[in-house]
Design a protein around this motif. Structure first.
Motif, short mmCIF file in Angstrom:
data_model
loop_
_atom_site.label_atom_id
_atom_site.label_comp_id
_atom_site.label_asym_id
_atom_site.label_seq_id
_atom_site.Cartn_x
_atom_site.Cartn_y
_atom_site.Cartn_z
N PRO A 4 0.84 -1.20 0.00
CA PRO A 4 0.00 0.00 0.00
C PRO A 4 0.88 1.25 0.00
CG PRO A 4 0.05 -1.01 2.18
CD PRO A 4 0.80 -1.93 1.25
N ARG A 5 0.37 2.29 -0.62
CA ARG A 5 1.10 3.55 -0.63
C ARG A 5 0.57 4.42 0.50
NH1 ARG A 5 1.03 3.79 -6.94
NH2 ARG A 5 2.82 2.47 -7.31
N ILE A 6 1.48 5.06 1.18
CA ILE A 6 1.12 5.90 2.30
C ILE A 6 1.00 7.34 1.81
CG2 ILE A 6 1.87 6.76 4.55
CD1 ILE A 6 3.51 4.09 4.77
N ALA A 7 -0.12 7.96 2.11
CA ALA A 7 -0.33 9.36 1.72
C ALA A 7 0.30 10.26 2.79
CB ALA A 7 -1.81 9.66 1.59
N LEU A 8 1.05 11.23 2.34
CA LEU A 8 1.63 12.19 3.27
C LEU A 8 0.57 13.21 3.67
CD1 LEU A 8 5.04 12.73 1.47
CD2 LEU A 8 4.64 11.52 3.61
N PRO A 9 0.66 13.77 4.86
CA PRO A 9 -0.33 14.75 5.30
C PRO A 9 -0.39 15.95 4.33
CG PRO A 9 1.16 14.18 7.10
CD PRO A 9 1.71 13.54 5.86
N THR A 10 -1.56 16.48 4.14
CA THR A 10 -1.72 17.61 3.22
C THR A 10 -0.99 18.85 3.69
OG1 THR A 10 -3.82 18.17 4.26
CG2 THR A 10 -3.91 16.79 2.28
N TRP A 11 -0.76 18.97 4.99
CA TRP A 11 -0.05 20.15 5.49
C TRP A 11 1.42 20.14 5.06
CZ3 TRP A 11 3.68 18.68 8.97
CH2 TRP A 11 3.46 17.52 9.71
N PHE A 12 1.94 18.99 4.64
CA PHE A 12 3.29 18.98 4.06
C PHE A 12 3.36 19.93 2.86
CE2 PHE A 12 5.87 14.96 5.22
CZ PHE A 12 5.45 15.01 6.53
N ASP A 13 2.33 19.90 2.02
CA ASP A 13 2.31 20.75 0.83
C ASP A 13 2.38 22.23 1.18
OD1 ASP A 13 2.17 18.51 -0.82
OD2 ASP A 13 -0.02 18.52 -0.85
N ALA A 14 1.66 22.63 2.22
CA ALA A 14 1.68 24.04 2.65
C ALA A 14 3.07 24.43 3.13
CB ALA A 14 0.64 24.28 3.75
N LEU A 77 23.67 -0.19 2.89
CA LEU A 77 22.42 -0.65 3.49
C LEU A 77 21.38 0.47 3.55
CD1 LEU A 77 23.76 -2.87 6.40
CD2 LEU A 77 22.53 -3.63 4.36
N GLU A 78 21.84 1.68 3.88
CA GLU A 78 20.94 2.83 3.94
C GLU A 78 20.30 3.09 2.58
OE1 GLU A 78 19.95 6.83 2.91
OE2 GLU A 78 21.86 5.92 2.36
N SER A 79 21.09 2.98 1.54
CA SER A 79 20.58 3.22 0.19
C SER A 79 19.52 2.19 -0.19
CB SER A 79 21.73 3.18 -0.83
OG SER A 79 21.25 3.39 -2.12
N VAL A 80 19.77 0.93 0.12
CA VAL A 80 18.79 -0.12 -0.15
C VAL A 80 17.51 0.13 0.64
CG1 VAL A 80 18.30 -2.59 0.14
CG2 VAL A 80 20.49 -1.86 -0.82
N LEU A 81 17.67 0.47 1.92
CA LEU A 81 16.51 0.72 2.77
C LEU A 81 15.68 1.89 2.25
CD1 LEU A 81 14.99 0.28 5.53
CD2 LEU A 81 16.52 2.02 6.44
N VAL A 82 16.34 3.01 1.95
CA VAL A 82 15.62 4.21 1.54
C VAL A 82 15.11 4.09 0.11
CG1 VAL A 82 15.83 6.70 1.10
CG2 VAL A 82 16.80 5.71 3.18
N ASN A 83 16.01 3.80 -0.84
CA ASN A 83 15.64 3.80 -2.25
C ASN A 83 14.86 2.57 -2.67
OD1 ASN A 83 16.87 6.35 -3.02
ND2 ASN A 83 18.80 5.33 -2.59
N GLY A 84 15.13 1.45 -2.05
CA GLY A 84 14.43 0.23 -2.42
C GLY A 84 13.24 -0.09 -1.55
N GLY A 85 13.15 0.56 -0.39
CA GLY A 85 12.06 0.24 0.53
C GLY A 85 11.16 1.41 0.85
N ILE A 86 11.69 2.35 1.59
CA ILE A 86 10.85 3.44 2.10
C ILE A 86 10.23 4.26 0.98
CG2 ILE A 86 10.84 5.55 3.47
CD1 ILE A 86 13.05 4.28 5.20
N LYS A 87 11.00 4.62 -0.02
CA LYS A 87 10.46 5.44 -1.12
C LYS A 87 9.31 4.74 -1.85
CE LYS A 87 14.45 8.32 -2.15
NZ LYS A 87 14.17 9.59 -2.76
N SER A 88 9.37 3.43 -1.94
CA SER A 88 8.30 2.71 -2.64
C SER A 88 6.97 2.77 -1.89
CB SER A 88 8.70 1.25 -2.87
OG SER A 88 8.82 0.57 -1.64
N LEU A 89 7.02 3.12 -0.61
CA LEU A 89 5.80 3.25 0.17
C LEU A 89 5.08 4.57 -0.10
CD1 LEU A 89 7.03 1.94 3.63
CD2 LEU A 89 5.65 0.71 1.94
N PHE A 90 5.80 5.56 -0.60
CA PHE A 90 5.22 6.89 -0.71
C PHE A 90 4.91 7.33 -2.15
CE2 PHE A 90 7.21 6.81 3.42
CZ PHE A 90 6.19 7.32 4.21
N ARG A 91 5.79 7.10 -3.07
CA ARG A 91 5.57 7.50 -4.47
C ARG A 91 5.19 8.98 -4.60
NH1 ARG A 91 7.98 3.57 -7.24
NH2 ARG A 91 7.07 1.56 -6.84
#
Length: 183
Positions: A4-14, A77-91
């Motif tokens: 599932p993709r996680i939506a960031l709070p709308t206040w981030f945009d502001a 390991l950080e690169s794999v975690l962030v680029n291969g994992g965390i980023k895929s949750l947000f798009r």
């Protein structure tokens, strides 16, 4: 399997719009463009941090080789975690940029959130702080801040992406310190 993709709070945009509007007056200043574009470029793939670790090991005591290996392994390991994992949750979409950039930069294809440059910069600064003398640490952290904010300056990340990368990098770096402390 699809995550599932996680939506960031709308206040981030502001926050992003407000910060970007304030930062806009700094874009187009040649010395700042050169500094931030260069920092963004050398921050790619953690190159600057790996180079600092390697030089520090080459000119120092034998235990610094262990420090450099720990740093390189952590950044991988950080690169794999962030680029291969965390980023895929947000798009998350990257900031728009209509005009030509003053200097060439590679535009990543991954999600904008969190900033991988920032995450690796914070991880590296935390780990390098273990093996550098206290007087050098402000320089390391200053360089990490320049790399992090370079991503906002060049409009490849939103400021909230940088904040997310800061949190991820500090947590990851602290975890590495706990698991693999320097001896």
């Amino acid at each position: 399997m699809t995550f599932p993709r996680i939506a960031l709070p709308t206040w981030f945009d502001a926050i992003d719009r407000s910060f970007d509007a304030s930062w806009e007056r700094l874009r187009g200043i040649k010395v700042l463009d050169t500094m931030f574009y260069t920092a963004s470029e050398v921050g790619d793939f953690g190159m600057i941090w790996l180079a600092i670790g390697a030089v520090h090991a080459a000119v120092g005591a034998p235990e610094r080789t262990h420090d450099a290996i720990r740093l390189a392994a952590a950044l991988g390991l950080e690169s794999v975690l962030v680029n291969g994992g965390i980023k895929s949750l947000f798009r998350r979409e990257r900031p728009g940029w209509e005009q030509d950039r003053p200097l060439h930069l590679r535009k990543p294809r991954t999600s904008s959130f969190p900033s991988g440059h920032t995450s690796s910069a914070m991880t590296a600064a935390l780990l390098l702080s273990d093996s550098f003398p206290a007087a050098a640490r402000p320089v390391i952290w200053g360089l990490a801040a320049v790399v992090a904010f370079s991503r906002v300056h060049v409009k490849i990340h939103h400021v909230t992406d940088v904040a997310g990368g800061l949190v991820v990098g500090l947590v990851f770096g602290a975890t590495v310190r706990a698991i693999a402390p320097l001896t």
